[in-house]
Write a protein that holds these residues in place. Structure first.
Motif: not given
Length: 443
Positions: A7-9, A38-41, A276-282, A397-399
């Motif tokens: 995330f920091i990187f 944002l996904s990793v966050l 979160s299922i759409y953001l971080g879960a992938p 943006c949704i990669s």
């Protein structure tokens, strides 16, 4: 620990990209890196639920790909600026096309007819595929059959054509509605109504991708104007960006509550976990996929280019592509969905080396259309670059969620859109500049 470092990187890479791109959020490198950051966050906020501790291979793939993507964009930008003396990033003054109100009214009627015919056909097909007879049930049955059923026949040709025509012209209406407001500080009522219908009409098919493309087109126009204004006045106002982010959140919530209308359900999830299922879960799903063992690429391009162009060339019916759908994941009783980021498609089809080549290609194409958009002039032909880049911006943006870049760009639907846009441009220029004819009288 690895997830936090990633995330920091990615955040640092986003800031660097933002600075090198002259403060552009719209630039491909900025959009690509920020979306993954944002996904990793979001994954980190679900750390306890998912045990969100990534493997080194996941860090290397995501972080390395982001670096490769950024470097490719910057090199292309440098070479293009040196070889093209017209290249610049000055202020852009987007202007609306002159279209009489009764043309909007005719188009509005066309949109309503198209939506009615689509709903009628969907209800018929939904009944065939087990609908409970309700509208939401028909939409759900239609969407399920279109994705999984080998006996699915699709909508009648004339309904599909009318729908594609209205979608393509919807971009023009949205462009006119927004640029008219920016220029006159007034709302073009008919253009705005047609734009609203263009956005919500695709929801009758049970998916939200087409509506999101329109919404991202609005975002793209907003950011083009915002960044152009900021460069011109050498100041970056924060308030519009906060308003922009608030609007993103509102739209996300509207899409969440709209599931029942389309016959779908969010289950027992609250809004944040559903998001979160759409953001971080992938990211978590990708980590599970990469750490599961040796990956043997299929080299069949099914996941990378599973568009209607690909299926037509390979003799695969669109209704027999259930093999494309990835496995739903569950971790410690928590649903993770079946999205695996853009990298899953690339690696599944072409392995790690192929993934690098596809990332480079994606960066070069994205940067080219971004440059064209950054130097756009308000002509019906040049604005096509803006239409196309809005699709690219959406895909970038949704990669973190899925591979839409090659699927979206290399599809017959987009080719039809481009043809319609060129036809509009030809008609507009001919009737506008012909000495004996005028657009206002012809239309």
């Amino acid at each position: 620990m690895i997830a936090l470092i990633l995330f920091i990187f990615l955040s640092a890479l986003t800031i660097i990209s933002f600075k090198i791109s002259n403060g552009s959020i719209l630039a491909p490198a900025s959009a690509f890196c920020l979306s993954f950051a944002l996904s990793v966050l979001n994954g980190l906020t679900n750390y306890n639920k998912w045990d969100f501790e990534l493997h080194a291979i996941t860090f290397s793939l995501i972080g390395g790909s982001a670096v490769i993507f950024c470097i490719s964009c910057f090199i292309f930008n440098l070479l293009y600026s040196k070889s093209n003396y017209k290249f610049s990033q000055n202020s852009i003054n987007l202007k609306p096309f002159f279209i009489p109100n009764y043309i909007y009214i005719i188009f509005l009627v066309l949109q309503l007819v198209s939506t009615y015919l689509s709903l009628k056909s969907i209800k018929t097909l939904g009944t065939i595929h087990g609908s409970d007879g309700t509208l939401s049930g028909s939409i759900f049955a239609y969407r399920t059959a279109s994705l999984y059923s080998s006996s699915f026949t699709g909508l009648p040709g004339y309904v599909t054509f009318l729908s594609n025509l209205c979608s393509a012209l919807g971009y023009i209406c949205i462009y006119n509605a927004m640029t008219f407001y920016f220029q006159n500080k007034k709302i073009n009522f008919f253009a705005s109504i047609s734009s609203f219908i263009a956005i919500i009409a695709p929801l009758v098919y049970g998916g939200r991708g087409a509506s999101l493309l329109f919404i991202f087109f609005i975002f793209t126009i907003f950011l083009v104007r915002y960044e152009s204004y900021s460069r011109l006045h050498n100041s970056y106002r924060i308030l519009p960006i906060f308003g922009f982010l608030a609007l993103v959140f509102i739209i996300a919530y509207i899409f969440y509550i709209s599931l029942s209308i389309m016959g779908r359900s969010s289950g027992s999830f609250d809004f944040y976990y559903y998001l979160s299922i759409y953001l971080g879960a992938p990211i978590k799903n990708l980590d599970i996929y990469l750490s599961s063992g040796i990956i043997q690429p299929s080299f069949d391009c099914v996941e990378t280019c599973s568009s209607d162009v690909y299926t037509s060339l390979n003799g695969i019916s669109s209704a027999s592509q259930s093999f494309r759908f990835t496995e739903f994941q569950n971790y410690n009783g928590f649903d993770l969905g079946n999205a695996y980021t853009i990298f899953h498609s690339f690696i599944h089809d072409f392995g790690f080396l192929g993934c690098i080549l596809l990332i480079v290609s994606m960066a070069l194409i994205s940067q080219y259309f971004y440059i064209k958009t950054s130097n756009i002039q308000s002509s019906p032909y040049n604005v096509i670059y803006l239409y196309i880049y809005s699709m690219i911006f959406y895909s970038l943006c949704i990669s973190f969620f899925s591979n839409q870049f090659y699927k979206t760009l290399f599809s017959t639907i987009v080719l039809k859109y481009i043809l319609i846009w060129f036809c509009f441009g030809f008609a507009y220029r001919y009737f506008s500049f012909n000495k004996t004819r005028n657009l206002a009288y012809i239309f």
